[in-house]
Design an enzyme around this catalytic site. Structure first.
Site, short mmCIF file in Angstrom:
data_model
loop_
_atom_site.label_atom_id
_atom_site.label_comp_id
_atom_site.label_asym_id
_atom_site.label_seq_id
_atom_site.Cartn_x
_atom_site.Cartn_y
_atom_site.Cartn_z
N ASP A 153 35.88 34.30 37.42
CA ASP A 153 36.22 34.43 38.85
C ASP A 153 35.12 33.93 39.79
O ASP A 153 35.14 34.22 40.98
CB ASP A 153 36.59 35.88 39.21
CG ASP A 153 35.51 36.88 38.81
OD1 ASP A 153 34.32 36.56 38.89
OD2 ASP A 153 35.88 38.01 38.40
N ARG A 223 33.53 33.17 45.08
CA ARG A 223 34.13 34.29 44.33
C ARG A 223 35.62 34.26 44.63
O ARG A 223 36.03 34.35 45.80
CB ARG A 223 33.51 35.60 44.80
CG ARG A 223 34.14 36.88 44.23
CD ARG A 223 33.92 36.95 42.73
NE ARG A 223 34.21 38.28 42.20
CZ ARG A 223 35.40 38.77 41.91
NH1 ARG A 223 36.48 38.00 42.15
NH2 ARG A 223 35.56 39.97 41.42
N ASP A 228 39.86 39.95 39.59
CA ASP A 228 38.64 40.35 38.90
C ASP A 228 38.83 40.02 37.43
O ASP A 228 39.68 40.61 36.75
CB ASP A 228 38.38 41.85 39.09
CG ASP A 228 36.94 42.24 38.83
OD1 ASP A 228 36.14 41.33 38.50
OD2 ASP A 228 36.60 43.43 38.95
N GLU A 231 34.17 40.47 32.48
CA GLU A 231 32.79 40.00 32.43
C GLU A 231 32.56 39.25 31.12
O GLU A 231 33.28 39.44 30.14
CB GLU A 231 31.82 41.17 32.55
CG GLU A 231 31.93 41.93 33.87
CD GLU A 231 31.51 41.10 35.07
OE1 GLU A 231 30.66 40.20 34.91
OE2 GLU A 231 32.03 41.35 36.18
N ARG A 265 28.08 35.27 48.12
CA ARG A 265 29.12 34.34 47.69
C ARG A 265 30.25 34.29 48.72
O ARG A 265 30.58 35.31 49.32
CB ARG A 265 29.70 34.77 46.34
CG ARG A 265 28.69 34.78 45.21
CD ARG A 265 29.29 35.32 43.92
NE ARG A 265 29.74 36.71 44.05
CZ ARG A 265 30.19 37.46 43.05
NH1 ARG A 265 30.27 36.94 41.83
NH2 ARG A 265 30.57 38.70 43.26
#
Length: 333
Positions: A153, A223, A228, A231, A265
């Site tokens: 993302d 971003r 989301d 990670e 961002r």
């Protein structure tokens, strides 16, 4: 056209030297569809012959097959940049041969190991809206480098200072350094040129070589708004990063910026060749709708569609949410 296909063949059709090679084309599982098709189109340009063994997968005559390859050669040449992923190659083949028999199209896809029509995620081709509530500004980027994708993302982009919005905002010291760097390079003083470029980079700019022309560009970290992604160290984290890379690599993007986050961002919507990038990531099950910061119903709908199909991370019955994962790491759990 032959030169273009020869270049592509040289870039993506090197035979595999390890045990991962599959199929009669001798390429790896990761690139079998695209590289094999590129190789056969290149060979067709030279010989006007379709590949051996194709007739076992399709129902139409060899004359019809030759007609397909003529159409595919033209379509491949006109697609810039040419397909790089199996999904892109599959879409091009399906679109080019849409008026031909279903059995032939599906047979040709199977011959190259490309995704079948029913396995492709349907994406909406859209025109980026120019007037949205909360829109602060719009960016039109230079082609994106694969290394600029941080995760599923976040991506770093560069915008030419020739753009109207940027041209009046370039600091004088950056302009001066760019001029001095060009002069140093013309004098073959590369050490000085590199030092000046480091100064430019430290100021948030970079000199990029675009089609053999040096372009001063401003850096923006983006971003993706409303989603989301996992990670990098989470399950599907690398897959999400790789998918975003496939979408944006070497493409010029349109970014609609609505906000700035605490990390500096730009928070925005990204469009790539008429595709809304957030839609693609959600429908492929590689991101959550970030409802804490975004209430758009279409994003919620796309996530639910992926959940229902158990696509991507939704193959797991209860995947860990990235915001919870980050919280646990902050609290040392």
């Amino acid at each position: 056209m032959g030169n273009a296909l020869r270049f592509l063949y040289g870039k993506c059709c090197q035979p595999a030297a390890d045990s991962d090679s599959i199929g009669h084309h001798g390429v790896t599982a990761d690139n079998v569809g695209v590289s094999a098709l590129a190789q056969d189109l290149y060979n067709f340009e030279i010989t006007n012959q379709v590949p051996q063994g194709l007739g076992k997968h399709v129902v139409s005559s060899r004359k019809a097959q030759i007609n397909w390859y003529k159409k595919l050669s033209d379509a491949w040449r006109e697609t810039k940049p040419p397909p790089k992923s199996p999904e892109e190659a599959s879409r091009l083949l399906i679109q080019t041969l849409k008026r031909h028999q279903k059995a032939d199209v599906e047979g040709l896809l199977a011959f190259y190991g490309l995704p079948s029509p029913h396995s492709l995620v349907e994406l909406t081709t859209v025109t980026p809206p120019s007037h949205q509530q909360g829109l602060k500004f719009e960016l039109n980027t230079l082609p994106v480098d694969a290394k600029a994708v941080a995760d599923g993302d976040t991506v770093t982009v560069y915008v030419s200072t020739n753009e109207a919005r940027e041209s009046s905002c370039v600091p004088r010291e950056v302009q001066a350094a760019a001029v001095q760097r060009a002069k140093a390079r013309s004098q073959r003083n590369y050490d000085k040129a590199d030092e000046l470029h480091r100064q430019i980079i430290d100021s948030g700019y970079r000199v990029l070589n675009i089609q053999n022309e040096e372009t001063l560009a401003k850096k923006y970290r983006i971003r993706l708004r409303g989603i989301d992604a996992p990670e990098s160290k989470m399950p599907f984290g690398q897959t999400a990063k790789e998918e975003l890379t496939k979408i944006v690599q070497d493409k010029r993007l349109k970014v609609l910026v609505f906000d700035e986050d605490r990390y500096g961002r730009c928070v925005g919507d990204i469009y790539c060749n008429g595709i809304f990038v957030q839609e693609s990531m959600l429908k492929k099950g590689l991101a959550w709708h970030y409802k804490a910061y975004d209430r758009r119903p279409e994003l919620d709908k796309w996530e639910k569609e992926a959940r229902a199909k158990r696509i991507g991370l939704w193959a797991s019955s209860n995947p860990e949410m990235p915001w919870e994962w980050r919280k646990d790491r902050r609290e040392g759990r």
